[in-house]
Motif scaffolding. Structure first.
Motif, PDB file in Angstrom:
ATOM      1  N   ARG B   3       0.808  -1.212   0.000  1.00  0.00           N
ATOM      2  CA  ARG B   3       0.000   0.000   0.000  1.00  0.00           C
ATOM      3  C   ARG B   3       0.848   1.271   0.000  1.00  0.00           C
ATOM      4  N   PHE B   6       2.399   1.969  -3.325  1.00  0.00           N
ATOM      5  CA  PHE B   6       1.346   2.423  -4.252  1.00  0.00           C
ATOM      6  C   PHE B   6       1.074   3.928  -4.054  1.00  0.00           C
ATOM      7  N   LEU B   7       0.904   4.274  -2.754  1.00  0.00           N
ATOM      8  CA  LEU B   7       0.619   5.682  -2.450  1.00  0.00           C
ATOM      9  C   LEU B   7       1.768   6.592  -2.871  1.00  0.00           C
ATOM     10  N   ILE B  10       1.686   7.010  -6.640  1.00  0.00           N
ATOM     11  CA  ILE B  10       0.579   7.887  -7.043  1.00  0.00           C
ATOM     12  C   ILE B  10       0.919   9.344  -6.748  1.00  0.00           C
ATOM     13  N   ALA B  11       1.412   9.543  -5.528  1.00  0.00           N
ATOM     14  CA  ALA B  11       1.669  10.919  -5.100  1.00  0.00           C
ATOM     15  C   ALA B  11       2.729  11.568  -5.972  1.00  0.00           C
ATOM     16  N   SER B  14       1.456  12.073  -9.699  1.00  0.00           N
ATOM     17  CA  SER B  14       0.451  13.119  -9.896  1.00  0.00           C
ATOM     18  C   SER B  14       1.041  14.491  -9.624  1.00  0.00           C
ATOM     19  N   ALA B  15       1.941  14.577  -8.650  1.00  0.00           N
ATOM     20  CA  ALA B  15       2.568  15.869  -8.382  1.00  0.00           C
ATOM     21  C   ALA B  15       3.413  16.293  -9.578  1.00  0.00           C
ATOM     22  N   ALA B  18       1.132  17.412 -12.313  1.00  0.00           N
ATOM     23  CA  ALA B  18       0.527  18.709 -12.030  1.00  0.00           C
ATOM     24  C   ALA B  18       1.554  19.812 -12.238  1.00  0.00           C
ATOM     25  N   ALA B  19       2.755  19.576 -11.721  1.00  0.00           N
ATOM     26  CA  ALA B  19       3.792  20.594 -11.856  1.00  0.00           C
ATOM     27  C   ALA B  19       4.128  20.819 -13.324  1.00  0.00           C
ATOM     28  N   CYS B  22       1.512  22.791 -15.141  1.00  0.00           N
ATOM     29  CA  CYS B  22       1.452  24.203 -14.770  1.00  0.00           C
ATOM     30  C   CYS B  22       2.600  24.992 -15.347  1.00  0.00           C
ATOM     31  N   SER B  23       3.742  24.370 -15.449  1.00  0.00           N
ATOM     32  CA  SER B  23       4.907  25.155 -15.819  1.00  0.00           C
ATOM     33  C   SER B  23       5.028  25.343 -17.326  1.00  0.00           C
ATOM     34  N   THR B  25       4.334  26.773 -20.687  1.00  0.00           N
ATOM     35  CA  THR B  25       3.728  28.012 -21.119  1.00  0.00           C
ATOM     36  C   THR B  25       3.161  27.817 -22.513  1.00  0.00           C
TER      37      THR B  25
END
Lengths: 170, 975
Positions: B3, B6-7, B10-11, B14-15, B18-19, B22-23, B25
């Motif tokens: 577990r 897995f976490l 995932i973390a 996804s981070a 996301a980063a 966002c970055s 342009t």
């Protein structure tokens, strides 16, 4: 079966918290963080050390909807003789001699459905820093206000500005 | 994997994602400054304006081009986003028609010809460079010379400097320049004027100065010669309370619908009507110029019964007209289009000329000193000559510019291939270009320099308005390269068109150099400026680029009747019979003109105002005939058989259309089968003696109006209704009274002036980024137009009503919106907040006027069409309700300007797009709280009323119903 369900729910719960936390972290990080501009232009140096006023470069702030980004010729007005050997100025000269415009990244951006006039706000006497923050202290420009509707309306209410939707929504 | 692992995965992923997202342009997040700012200052967010000339039809209206600086492919580009009529221009004085408005979409048409093309044997095209294309052309010219063939040049209507350049091009290359080809050449009118007055011309019709207007067959508000000019003049003339307009026609046009009185006559019976009028006038005491007795004696002498049998009307019905012609001091008679396009068209035009002469209109309201410029336009005779030469394989290279004879002129398409080499020039493909060996893409007039001479005494400039800003050049290299002639626009116009097209003038100059083996000496711009210097004096360029046009004094130029020519013209007139009915009339279309408008989607999207059919083809038939053919309904297909050809069309029932006449628009039929009047070289627009049969098929047509009748709902108030505004208004509101502090924006629409020309609809589409959705959606009732023209045909009355959001004070759409997207703003506008709208469509269901439009889909502006978008308006996305805003962006701009001066907006400062373009000045907009405003005064008129006033919604749009006529307008029906 039941314990497995609970286990799954628990895992789901923690995963969502982790994702949320990371999400917020990334959001605040980029929101506050300045993007990397093609040339490391420092507003701090130009405003404090050189002593330029905002409207020296953003000359349409009191005339048009948007304040305008200075033409490259404005930069070259000084920098064909000032600091010509600095690595960032060399980048600028390369754009200039290559007849290319500098692809600046816009930092403060409003959605397409918003009508916003810099002229109206400047003419009313609002200081640039109210929305743009301490630009004088920024080496790299970054967004300091959310520029979301709630933030706009708070100020409009406080200053008895119009709050009719069609003032800003187009 | 446990577990924790897995976490962790995932973390981190996804981070990271996301980063990363966002970055990055996007290109749209970048801003590109000018390298060097343009000398003509462009303030961000403000448009720039240029003056130019519309070349969509030969009328050549002046226009103001509104353009925005947009960044396209990292280059600052001035993109035209809207065309407006130029106030003060001698032709159109501020108005612009539906076709002129839509001509902007020709500039950005995604199907523009993008590069020079060479046709290969298999119907495929090969891309060429310009130099290769010029080489091919010069080779072809040489080999034609060797073969002893003749090279010819044919173009559409061309005036001004370009015409001079073509002349010298033809002279240098030994090309025979053929008379210009225009499908609507008005050669019958010109031929008649030649016979009567020695002028092969279309005179200037001074409607503004007249007090009685009689039109016969000519759709002066739709298609005839210079419709915007006539519309503007009509609006001036109708200021005179005694002004009357009578229209006689065998078919139905928007002009007929708008006239004070309309007479519907049998097809091709104009000679009897005009003959009767001429005789009555010639023998009356008030005749101004005598007509020789020999002519009068040869005119048909019909008894009452024969007259009625032949014309479909009674003689007495013409007495009012005779009366008017005798009494009025400055009458004007205009005859044209279908009335002069029958086999007796020339006689009709001659009779009309004689009436004009005898009533003193000639040299007064009919002015040959300012004739329309049709000097170089030929007739179908010229095309027939060419066809004969083509048949004999005498033609070598043929140049065809801006003309489409293959789809318009009889037989041309069959023999066109006999020319050894065909060079076609145009912006968009057409049937003629499809048969050409070399296709040269022309730059749009908005990308070109030029001039136009719409009338003898008017020169109107064409200047490039799609401009790449040359500030991409560094400072030092500027200076000397700025041409000395860079006068008004200090922006050096960089001639970089959207596609790899070239200005027509440049093509000739380059070809001339190529053929002489010389380097290209000059651009068309310098040629043009030099020509202006030579012809009009050295400060012409400076003056004209600022003003957009220059008027030269009209020469004193009066004409007189050639009596000798006239005698004996009407020898056989007694023997003629009217057309064998039923007839099929092929008439120009308000939207497609001679067919050229069919390539512009916007013109198909806007419904035809008479039938409200948008896309597709149809034949209009009278309800009586539909009944006799087995109770035909809209969309039932009929087959039409005649000796000219067989056609199949779905029918649209057209109330008030004569039951002898079926009507189809040019562009939806191949007019190449039309007969030619050998005397005038005009084509005959009638196909006589047709057989009609129901085929049993039914074709679904996009008919946008639900009914041709008001169904008694009182949308148009009866002029005889004498209730006052107060009596009409019922206050049924259960909400608090709404107070408007400074402004209450309102509109007044004068139905007396409105001609249904639909220019407002086109202007609205372009101003507000309204999407074009196509036939499929129209059939489903998903049209998007914010303003529409509703035709209503009642027993005695019929007219057009422009319908748009009424901006009700107590709007029924507002309280039903669950998210407050629709609300009443403090200035009286019924506002819609697009990004708040969730698309329930309750508002639309609750709107009594049915003016709200829902975006069922995401609409696409196919590149480069997206450059046309007005940045002042948000482009609505899927699931959003939209509607007329009274052009809130224009209100905003005016308020911004007023606030700078610390005052309120003045009357006339806000002009919505619909009002701006209206050729009849029917729409007035303003602040009704201002008692001095025009709109307030109109709202207090005795003619003013509001649609569905009894609902108590208090609309902001005040309609002014037609002036009362004593016995109804419609005298041609039911006799």
């Amino acid at each position: 079966m039941k314990s497995r369900m609970i286990q799954l729910l628990l895992v789901g719960y923690f995963v969502s918290i982790v994702v949320l936390v990371i999400g917020f972290w990334v959001y605040w990080g980029t929101f506050q963080k300045a993007p990397v501009q093609p040339i490391g232009f420092s507003h701090r140096i130009h405003t404090t050390r050189v002593g330029l006023q905002c409207n020296y470069c953003h000359k349409y702030a009191d005339k048009g909807l948007s304040p305008g980004v200075p033409a490259v010729s404005v930069c070259m007005g000084c920098h064909d003789s000032v600091k010509v050997n600095s690595p960032e100025i060399i980048k600028l000269t390369q754009y200039w001699s290559g007849k290319k415009s500098v692809p600046w990244i816009q930092v403060n951006r409003l959605p397409d459905h918003v009508y916003f006039s810099h002229k109206r706000h400047v003419k009313h006497g609002f200081d640039c820093e109210i929305c743009h923050g301490e630009v004088r202290g920024m080496d790299q420009i970054r967004q300091v206000r959310s520029l979301e509707m709630g933030w706009c309306v708070t100020c409009h209410r406080a200053n008895k500005g119009p709050t009719d939707c069609w003032t800003c929504h187009k | 994997m446990n577990r924790r692992e897995f976490l962790k995965i995932i973390a981190t992923t996804s981070a990271a994602m996301a980063a990363a997202s966002c970055s990055v342009t996007r290109e749209s997040d970048r801003v590109f400054p000018y390298l060097v700012p343009p000398e003509e200052e462009i303030i961000p967010g403000k448009p720039v304006f240029y003056k130019s000339t519309c070349t969509e039809c030969p009328a050549n209206c002046g226009m103001i081009v509104k353009a925005y600086d947009k960044v396209i492919d990292n280059k600052h580009t001035i993109c035209p986003v809207k065309l407006e009529g130029m106030p003060g221009h001698p032709v159109n004085d501020g108005g612009l028609c539906i076709r002129g408005q839509a001509s902007l979409t020709r500039l950005y048409h995604p199907e523009r010809i993008k590069v020079p093309l060479l046709r290969k044997g298999n119907g495929q095209y090969q891309k060429l460079s310009w130099e290769e294309a010029y080489k091919k052309i010069s080779d072809a010219l040489l080999s034609a010379k060797e073969q002893g063939r003749k090279n010819v040049f044919l173009s559409g209507h061309t005036t001004g400097t370009l015409s001079d350049l073509i002349a010298s091009f033809c002279q240098q290359e030994n090309l025979e320049r053929l008379p210009e080809y225009e499908p609507l050449s008005y050669s019958t009118i010109r031929a008649a004027n030649k016979i009567l007055f020695g002028r092969n011309e279309i005179p200037f019709y001074n409607i503004a100065a007249s007090d009685f207007l009689l039109t016969v067959g000519a759709d002066i508000m739709g298609t005839f010669v210079s419709p915007v000019s006539y519309g503007k003049q009509y609006s001036k003339a109708s200021q005179n309370p005694d002004f009357q307009w009578t229209h006689i026609e065998p078919h139905i046009t928007i002009s007929g619908m708008s006239a004070d009185m309309r007479l519907s006559i049998k097809p091709a019976s104009e000679i009897y009507v005009l003959g009767y009028l001429l005789k009555k006038i010639a023998f009356s005491k008030s005749v101004k110029n005598q007509i020789p007795g020999s002519i009068l004696a040869s005119l048909p002498d019909l008894n009452t019964n024969d007259f009625t049998r032949k014309t479909g009307i009674a003689m007495e019905q013409l007495d009012a007209i005779v009366n008017h012609l005798e009494k009025s001091s400055k009458p004007i008679l205009i005859t044209g289009e279908l009335s002069t396009a029958s086999s007796t068209g020339l006689e009709t035009a001659l009779l009309s000329g004689l009436i004009q002469w005898s009533t003193g209109m000639i040299n007064s309201t009919i002015d040959f000193s300012q004739s329309e410029n049709y000097a170089n336009v030929g007739t179908l005779h010229d095309i027939q000559n060419l066809v004969n030469q083509l048949k004999g394989s005498l033609i070598g290279v043929i140049f065809i510019s801006r003309a489409d004879p293959v789809s318009n002129a009889a037989n041309f398409g069959q023999v066109f291939q006999n020319a050894s080499f065909r060079v076609g020039m145009a912006e968009l493909m057409n049937d003629t270009l499809n048969q050409c060996d070399i296709i040269l893409p022309l730059s749009h007039p908005l990308e070109s320099w030029g001039d136009a001479v719409p009338r003898k005494n008017v020169v109107s400039v064409i200047q490039p308005c799609y401009i790449i800003l040359t500030s991409s050049e560094p400072l030092e290299s500027w200076g000397d390269t700025v041409p000395a002639k860079n006068i008004v626009s200090v922006i050096q116009r960089s001639m970089e068109p959207i596609f790899n097209s070239r200005i027509e003038g440049d093509i000739y100059l380059q070809l001339m150099s190529q053929l002489k083996n010389q380097p290209v000496k000059e651009t068309y711009q310098s040629y043009l400026f030099a020509n202006w210097d030579k012809s009009y004096g050295s400060n012409f360029a400076e003056e004209s680029l600022k003003s957009g046009f220059v008027t030269r004094p009209a020469s004193e130029d009066s004409v007189s009747l050639n009596i000798g020519e006239v005698a004996g013209l009407f020898k056989n007139i007694n023997a003629t019979e009217p057309a064998k009915t039923p007839v099929l009339a092929i008439v120009p279309s308000l939207r497609a003109y001679d067919g050229r408008g069919r390539v512009l989607a916007l013109l198909s999207e806007i419904p035809d105002p008479l039938t409200t059919v948008s896309w597709g083809e149809w034949v209009s038939i009278s309800p009586e005939m539909a009944k006799s053919l087995g109770d035909l309904k809209d969309g039932d297909e009929i087959s039409i058989t005649s000796d000219k050809g067989n056609y199949k069309y779905p029918v649209k029932l057209q109330p008030k259309l004569s039951s002898d006449c079926l009507m189809v628009f040019r562009g939806s039929i191949t007019p190449t089968t039309l007969a030619i009047d050998t005397r005038t070289g005009d084509d005959i627009w009638y196909i006589e003696n047709i057989k009609i049969q129901k085929t049993g098929n039914w074709i679904e047509m996009p008919i946008l109006s639900g009914s041709t009748s008001q169904e008694g709902r009182g949308i148009i108030r009866d002029p005889k209704d004498k209730k006052t505004l107060e009596e009409y208004t019922s206050k049924a509101g259960m909400y608090e009274e709404i107070v408007h502090p400074n402004y209450r924006w309102s509109m007044a629409i004068d139905l007396e002036s409105c001609t249904g020309c639909s220019a407002c609809v086109a202007a609205c589409y372009i101003e507000n980024n309204v999407p074009v959705v196509g036939a499929h959606d129209h059939i489903k009732g998903r049209e998007m137009s914010w303003i529409r023209i509703e035709p209503f045909y009642e027993k005695e009355n019929y007219e057009f009503v422009p319908m748009l959001c009424q901006h009700c004070t107590y709007a029924p759409c507002e309280p039903v919106c669950p998210v407050y997207a629709a609300y009443h703003n403090p200035e009286g506008l019924n506002a819609q907040v697009y990004n708040r709208c969730v698309g329930t469509r309750y508002c639309s269901n609750n709107c009594p006027y049915k003016v709200r439009r829902f975006n069922w889909f995401e609409h696409e502006w196919k590149a480069p069409m997206d450059r046309m978008l007005n940045p002042e308006m948000f482009v609505r996305t899927k699931g959003i309700m939209e509607k007329c805003t009274f052009c809130v962006q224009r209100i905003r701009t005016a308020k911004d300007g007023a606030k700078d001066e610390n005052r309120l907006v003045k009357d006339g400062e806000v002009v919505p797009a619909c009002a701006q373009t209206c050729p009849a000045n029917a729409i007035v907009f303003g602040n009704i709280l201002d008692k001095n405003s025009k709109v307030y005064q109109l709202s207090q008129s005795r003619r003013a009323y509001r649609v569905f006033d009894y609902l108590g919604v208090e609309p902001a749009v005040h309609y002014l119903h037609k002036k009362e006529t004593p016995s109804g307008r419609d005298k041609g029906e039911g006799t």
